[in-house]
Design a protein around this motif. Sequence first.
Motif, PDB file in Angstrom:
ATOM      1  N   ALA A  49     -47.540 -56.198  31.430  1.00 36.49           N
ATOM      2  CA  ALA A  49     -47.355 -57.444  31.643  1.00 36.49           C
ATOM      3  C   ALA A  49     -48.045 -58.404  30.702  1.00 36.49           C
ATOM      4  N   VAL A  50     -48.138 -59.503  30.662  1.00 30.07           N
ATOM      5  CA  VAL A  50     -49.184 -60.748  29.138  1.00 30.07           C
ATOM      6  C   VAL A  50     -49.496 -62.107  30.227  1.00 30.07           C
ATOM      7  N   SER A  51     -49.747 -62.242  30.104  1.00 25.57           N
ATOM      8  CA  SER A  51     -51.158 -63.155  30.286  1.00 25.57           C
ATOM      9  C   SER A  51     -50.385 -64.243  29.707  1.00 25.57           C
ATOM     10  N   TRP A  52     -49.810 -65.455  30.379  1.00 25.84           N
ATOM     11  CA  TRP A  52     -48.883 -66.490  29.187  1.00 25.84           C
ATOM     12  C   TRP A  52     -49.629 -67.629  28.212  1.00 25.84           C
ATOM     13  N   GLY A  53     -50.312 -67.914  29.355  1.00 23.52           N
ATOM     14  CA  GLY A  53     -51.566 -68.982  28.221  1.00 23.52           C
ATOM     15  C   GLY A  53     -52.579 -67.846  27.240  1.00 23.52           C
ATOM     16  N   THR A  54     -53.380 -66.826  27.723  1.00 22.27           N
ATOM     17  CA  THR A  54     -53.486 -66.417  26.638  1.00 22.27           C
ATOM     18  C   THR A  54     -53.627 -65.113  25.741  1.00 22.27           C
ATOM     19  N   GLY A  55     -52.082 -64.720  26.166  1.00 24.20           N
ATOM     20  CA  GLY A  55     -51.434 -63.434  25.283  1.00 24.20           C
ATOM     21  C   GLY A  55     -52.016 -62.238  25.554  1.00 24.20           C
ATOM     22  N   ARG A  56     -53.041 -61.868  26.587  1.00 22.75           N
ATOM     23  CA  ARG A  56     -53.932 -60.712  26.437  1.00 22.75           C
ATOM     24  C   ARG A  56     -52.798 -60.369  27.540  1.00 22.75           C
ATOM     25  N   THR A  57     -52.791 -58.847  27.068  1.00 20.29           N
ATOM     26  CA  THR A  57     -51.759 -57.521  27.632  1.00 20.29           C
ATOM     27  C   THR A  57     -52.210 -56.526  28.352  1.00 20.29           C
ATOM     28  N   TYR A  58     -51.716 -56.024  28.964  1.00 21.47           N
ATOM     29  CA  TYR A  58     -51.533 -55.099  29.858  1.00 21.47           C
ATOM     30  C   TYR A  58     -51.044 -53.579  29.929  1.00 21.47           C
ATOM     31  N   TYR A  59     -51.250 -52.482  29.872  1.00 21.33           N
ATOM     32  CA  TYR A  59     -50.117 -51.434  29.946  1.00 21.33           C
ATOM     33  C   TYR A  59     -50.027 -50.840  31.335  1.00 21.33           C
ATOM     34  N   ALA A  60     -49.127 -50.546  31.768  1.00 22.47           N
ATOM     35  CA  ALA A  60     -49.256 -48.848  32.258  1.00 22.47           C
ATOM     36  C   ALA A  60     -49.670 -47.501  31.494  1.00 22.47           C
ATOM     37  N   ASP A  61     -50.390 -46.701  32.052  1.00 24.75           N
ATOM     38  CA  ASP A  61     -50.747 -45.615  30.885  1.00 24.75           C
ATOM     39  C   ASP A  61     -49.494 -45.008  30.739  1.00 24.75           C
ATOM     40  N   SER A  62     -48.507 -44.658  31.085  1.00 18.44           N
ATOM     41  CA  SER A  62     -46.942 -43.397  30.977  1.00 18.44           C
ATOM     42  C   SER A  62     -47.130 -44.625  29.879  1.00 18.44           C
ATOM     43  N   VAL A  63     -47.145 -45.730  29.243  1.00 20.33           N
ATOM     44  CA  VAL A  63     -46.278 -46.695  28.101  1.00 20.33           C
ATOM     45  C   VAL A  63     -47.054 -46.560  26.999  1.00 20.33           C
ATOM     46  N   LYS A  64     -48.561 -47.054  27.595  1.00 20.45           N
ATOM     47  CA  LYS A  64     -49.661 -47.071  26.244  1.00 20.45           C
ATOM     48  C   LYS A  64     -48.929 -46.217  24.832  1.00 20.45           C
ATOM     49  N   GLY A  65     -49.024 -47.032  24.132  1.00 21.66           N
ATOM     50  CA  GLY A  65     -48.960 -46.757  21.964  1.00 21.66           C
ATOM     51  C   GLY A  65     -48.276 -46.519  22.030  1.00 21.66           C
ATOM     52  N   ARG A  66     -46.661 -46.679  23.116  1.00 17.38           N
ATOM     53  CA  ARG A  66     -45.254 -46.834  22.743  1.00 17.38           C
ATOM     54  C   ARG A  66     -44.233 -47.862  22.842  1.00 17.38           C
TER      55      ARG A  66
END
Length: 126
Positions: A49-66
Motif C-alpha cells: 500500500a501507499v499513503s497517497w499524500g505522503t508517498g510512504r509505502t508498506y509491504y507484506a513480508d512475502s513481497v518485500k524486496g521484490r
Amino acid sequence: VQLQASGGGLVQAGGSLRLSCAQSGRTFSSTAKGWFRQAPGKEREFVAAVSWGTGRTYYADSVKGRFTISKDGAKNTMYLQMNSLKPEDTAVYYCAEKRGSTAQAMSGMGRHIDYWGQGTLVTVSS
C-alpha cells in the motif's frame, strides 16, 4: 469512485509484471491505496500500500524486496512492479482504496476497504 486494474498475465518464475490501477475522480491526500491478492482456495491477503499524500509505502513480508508500489498523482494511477515472481505469487490481484488511512494501517483493513477494483489475474509458472 471506480478503480480499474490492469496488467496481469502469465509469466515464468523469475519474471516481472507491472500492474496498474487507474481511478476516476479525485483521490484525497488522506487516502491509502494498495493491492491485495487472493489465490485459489485461500483468503484475500494484503500485498502493498501507499499513503497517497505522503508517498510512504508498506509491504507484506512475502513481497518485500521484490515488489514496488508507486503512484502518479497527475494520472491518479497506482502501480505495482513485481519482480522475481514466484509460483506462490499466482493470484487475482485487487487494487483498493481506504479513505482516512495510512499505508501501514491499510494492511490490516482488508475487511473495511472503501473501494475495490475488479481484479487482474497473475499466473506464475514454474
